[in-house]
Scaffold this active site. Structure first.
Site, PDB file in Angstrom:
ATOM      1  N   PRO A  54     -15.006 -40.101  -8.373  1.00 40.94           N
ATOM      2  CA  PRO A  54     -15.345 -38.719  -8.710  1.00 40.94           C
ATOM      3  C   PRO A  54     -14.944 -37.754  -7.602  1.00 40.94           C
ATOM      4  CG  PRO A  54     -17.300 -39.864  -7.937  1.00 40.94           C
ATOM      5  CD  PRO A  54     -16.191 -40.884  -7.960  1.00 40.94           C
ATOM      6  N   GLY A  55     -14.487 -36.589  -7.983  1.00 38.47           N
ATOM      7  CA  GLY A  55     -14.174 -35.544  -7.012  1.00 38.47           C
ATOM      8  C   GLY A  55     -15.001 -34.321  -7.346  1.00 38.47           C
ATOM      9  N   GLY A  99     -13.028 -37.709 -13.089  1.00 37.08           N
ATOM     10  CA  GLY A  99     -12.778 -36.881 -14.269  1.00 37.08           C
ATOM     11  C   GLY A  99     -13.961 -36.189 -14.890  1.00 37.08           C
ATOM     12  N   ARG A 103      -6.934 -22.008  -8.258  1.00 40.63           N
ATOM     13  CA  ARG A 103      -7.258 -22.467  -9.606  1.00 40.63           C
ATOM     14  C   ARG A 103      -7.130 -21.403 -10.702  1.00 40.63           C
ATOM     15  NH1 ARG A 103     -11.369 -24.436 -11.307  1.00 40.63           N
ATOM     16  NH2 ARG A 103     -10.401 -26.213 -12.312  1.00 40.63           N
ATOM     17  N   CYS A 149       1.363 -10.684  -2.952  1.00 40.31           N
ATOM     18  CA  CYS A 149       2.341  -9.891  -3.710  1.00 40.31           C
ATOM     19  C   CYS A 149       2.834 -10.628  -4.951  1.00 40.31           C
ATOM     20  CB  CYS A 149       3.497  -9.526  -2.799  1.00 40.31           C
ATOM     21  SG  CYS A 149       2.885  -8.638  -1.371  1.00 40.31           S
ATOM     22  N   GLU A 150       1.929 -10.908  -5.856  1.00 38.84           N
ATOM     23  CA  GLU A 150       2.265 -11.546  -7.132  1.00 38.84           C
ATOM     24  C   GLU A 150       1.237 -11.095  -8.148  1.00 38.84           C
ATOM     25  OE1 GLU A 150       3.548 -15.349  -7.768  1.00 38.84           O
ATOM     26  OE2 GLU A 150       4.059 -15.814  -5.680  1.00 38.84           O
ATOM     27  N   TYR A 183      -4.301 -22.531 -13.332  1.00 42.13           N
ATOM     28  CA  TYR A 183      -4.793 -23.096 -14.599  1.00 42.13           C
ATOM     29  C   TYR A 183      -5.481 -22.060 -15.476  1.00 42.13           C
ATOM     30  CZ  TYR A 183      -4.842 -27.097 -11.347  1.00 42.13           C
ATOM     31  OH  TYR A 183      -4.538 -28.022 -10.401  1.00 42.13           O
ATOM     32  N   TYR A 220     -11.229 -28.712  -5.064  1.00 42.19           N
ATOM     33  CA  TYR A 220      -9.897 -28.145  -5.311  1.00 42.19           C
ATOM     34  C   TYR A 220      -9.840 -26.669  -4.911  1.00 42.19           C
ATOM     35  CZ  TYR A 220      -9.845 -32.490  -7.898  1.00 42.19           C
ATOM     36  OH  TYR A 220      -9.963 -33.821  -8.234  1.00 42.19           O
TER      37      TYR A 220
HETATM   38  N1  LLP Z   1      -8.771 -40.364  -9.301  1.00 45.76           N
HETATM   39  C1  LLP Z   1      -7.481 -40.024  -9.499  1.00 45.76           C
HETATM   40  C2  LLP Z   1      -6.476 -41.079  -9.555  1.00 45.76           C
HETATM   41  C3  LLP Z   1      -7.136 -38.668  -9.668  1.00 45.76           C
HETATM   42  O1  LLP Z   1      -5.860 -38.347  -9.873  1.00 45.76           O
HETATM   43  C4  LLP Z   1      -8.131 -37.675  -9.607  1.00 45.76           C
HETATM   44  C5  LLP Z   1      -7.799 -36.248  -9.767  1.00 45.76           C
HETATM   45  C6  LLP Z   1      -9.468 -38.065  -9.374  1.00 45.76           C
HETATM   46  C7  LLP Z   1      -9.742 -39.421  -9.231  1.00 45.76           C
HETATM   47  C8  LLP Z   1     -10.604 -37.092  -9.277  1.00 45.76           C
HETATM   48  O2  LLP Z   1     -10.806 -36.394 -10.454  1.00 45.76           O
HETATM   49  P1  LLP Z   1     -12.103 -35.464 -10.640  1.00 45.76           P
HETATM   50  O3  LLP Z   1     -13.325 -36.360 -10.635  1.00 45.76           O
HETATM   51  O4  LLP Z   1     -12.137 -34.500  -9.540  1.00 45.76           O
HETATM   52  O5  LLP Z   1     -11.899 -34.813 -11.951  1.00 45.76           O
HETATM   53  N2  LLP Z   1      -6.424 -29.463  -9.089  1.00 45.76           N
HETATM   54  C9  LLP Z   1      -7.064 -29.650 -10.378  1.00 45.76           C
HETATM   55  C10 LLP Z   1      -7.596 -31.035 -10.559  1.00 45.76           C
HETATM   56  C11 LLP Z   1      -6.548 -32.105 -10.383  1.00 45.76           C
HETATM   57  C12 LLP Z   1      -7.122 -33.481 -10.462  1.00 45.76           C
HETATM   58  C13 LLP Z   1      -6.131 -34.500 -10.016  1.00 45.76           C
HETATM   59  N3  LLP Z   1      -6.611 -35.839  -9.985  1.00 45.76           N
HETATM   60  C14 LLP Z   1      -8.150 -28.575 -10.542  1.00 45.76           C
HETATM   61  O6  LLP Z   1      -8.311 -27.741  -9.655  1.00 45.76           O
HETATM   62  O7  LLP Z   1      -8.784 -28.524 -11.580  1.00 45.76           O
END
Ligand code: LLP
Length: 420
Positions: free
Chosen positions: A274-275, A239, A312, A342-343, A316, A371
């Site tokens: 973390p992602g 997050g 994205r 086409c949108e 969003y 993402y």
């Molecule tokens: N753990 C869980 C259980 C999650 O659902 C997620 C993200 C993460 C970790 C990783 O979160 P991060 O560190 O990346 O914030 N598609 C959206 C983001 C969706 C996130 C979903 N869950 C975007 O492009 O902003």
């Protein structure tokens, strides 16, 4: 900090000119910097050096097996949400004992795959899921490691589509029911209670929601201890946000200080998922201007990437910075940057001040490492685009551009449609 910089007015990824790659692989394509991805992992992990911890990269952010390999080599694990992500994590050589499985809708076959693989734990999101995992583990003669994902009802102050820890969200088990859920789990023969987890949302740019969540988790650890239930892993989810524009998210050091401080003297291994913070600024999308046009005085730049390649902004209203691949003195204009789909929702920016690029110019869409490709699709029957990884002076195609044949792979026309 990242390794996408200008040298002599030309955008480079590490030591390679972006234009050179564009000439060889064509556009559009995703481009990742190994140095940046590695650095981000090391900074994040280094911030938690004082406590036992495990970094499980959220595979959904970027699922390419080469990217997963970068983290695997540095001792990282994986946070997965499907059998497909588990398959990818294993292909990349991630140790199963460093894999956690989250998500509200795990299918029986996916649970079996994870059980046979011997992952560290399942983050349980409902009592029924707990029962199913116990039953599946029983059939296989195994014990399933689990943690319960609580829904702490905390506002992460981010986009509503990516907030996950509010009571109206579908995720986790509410705090009041969680102790009961653990007692229930304790009686199950094929369940090994290991952890407690939460994930409150994504692109969070303030520290207080994290602190609040950790406080709730540590309260529950205390309550469970009184019941003789020992928690060995505390999973704080992911997050942490990144600067796409002028946001100022806390650096990993500040995030770590707040979490370690709020956790008190709990003797657990801390897990993080973390992602975005690891991959987001480690990748860009390189696209070429196809056409410039003016409608009723409004400027449009039509580029060769579309919402199917990077969703994205459409989904969003997300902001991504642009950088021209070649810096040349140009007048500034206000323009909408749009794709070929086409949108009307197919845009990368609306009303953006930017240099007036011309047909054929290359444009980098920044902060696209998380993402980006992982949310791309074949909409409008567009083959998915290649992914390239730069390591110092060399670059490598880590995913080929799809062909038209790839588009129809697996499709067939049944005999009844061939009859006249
Ligand atoms: N753990 C869980 C259980 C999650 O659902 C997620 C993200 C993460 C970790 C990783 O979160 P991060 O560190 O990346 O914030 N598609 C959206 C983001 C969706 C996130 C979903 N869950 C975007 O492009 O902003």
């Amino acid at each position: 900090m990242n390794y996408f910089n200008y040298k002599n007015d030309e955008l480079y990824c590490e030591e390679v000119p972006v234009e050179k790659i564009a000439q060889e692989v064509g556009t559009p394509f995703y481009l990742y910097s190994n140095r940046t991805l590695t650095r981000h992992f090391d900074v994040f992990s280094g911030a938690f050096a004082a406590v036992p911890h495990l970094i499980c990269f959220a595979v959904k952010a970027n699922s390419n097996i080469s990217i997963l390999k970068i983290y695997a080599k540095r001792g990282g694990g994986a946070d997965i949400v499907s059998g497909g992500e588990l398959y990818r994590a294993l292909k990349a050589g991630i140790d199963p004992s460093r894999i956690v499985y989250s998500g509200v809708g795990k299918r029986d076959d996916e649970i079996d795959f994870a059980l046979k693989t011997g992952i560290l734990l399942f983050n349980i999101e409902s009592l029924q899921e707990l029962e199913v995992i116990n039953e599946r583990a029983g059939r296989l003669g195994l014990k399933a490691g689990i943690g319960i994902r609580i829904n702490p009802d905390i506002n992460p102050k981010t986009h509503p589509h990516i907030s996950t820890g509010l009571k109206e969200n579908k995720f986790g088990i509410d705090v009041a029911s969680s102790v009961r859920a653990y007692r229930y789990a304790q009686e199950m023969k094929h369940i090994d209670i290991k952890g407690l987890s939460c994930h409150i949302g994504s692109q969070i740019t303030e520290i207080s929601p994290f602190r609040e969540a950790v406080q709730k988790l540590s309260e529950i650890v205390g309550l469970l201890k009184r019941d003789g239930i020992e928690i060995r892993y505390l999973d704080f989810g992911g997050g942490l946000g990144i600067p796409y524009d002028d946001e100022e998210p806390p650096p990993p050091s500040e995030y770590a200080e707040a979490i370690i401080g709020a956790a008190g003297d709990i003797a657990c291994t801390f897990i993080f998922e973390p992602g975005r913070v690891l991959a987001g600024n480690g990748g860009i999308l390189v696209t070429r201007v196809l056409y410039t046009k003016k409608n009723q005085g409004k400027n449009f730049l039509v580029v060769d990437a579309g919402m199917n390649d990077l969703l994205r902004p459409s989904l969003y209203g997300a902001f991504h910075r642009f950088q021209p691949v070649r810096l040349t003195p140009k007048e500034e204009i206000t323009a909408d940057v749009v794709g070929p789909i086409c949108e009307s929702g197919d845009f990368f920016a609306r009303g953006r001040r930017m240099p007036s690029l011309a047909r054929g110019d290359l444009l980098a869409v920044m902060s696209a490492g998380a993402y980006g490709f992982s949310m791309s699709s074949n909409y409008n029957s567009r083959p998915r685009i290649p992914e390239v990884l730069v390591c110092d002076e060399s670059w490598h195609l880590i995913r080929e551009r799809e062909s038209y044949e790839d588009l129809v792979r697996g499709e067939s026309i049944p005999g009844c449609l061939e009859k006249v």
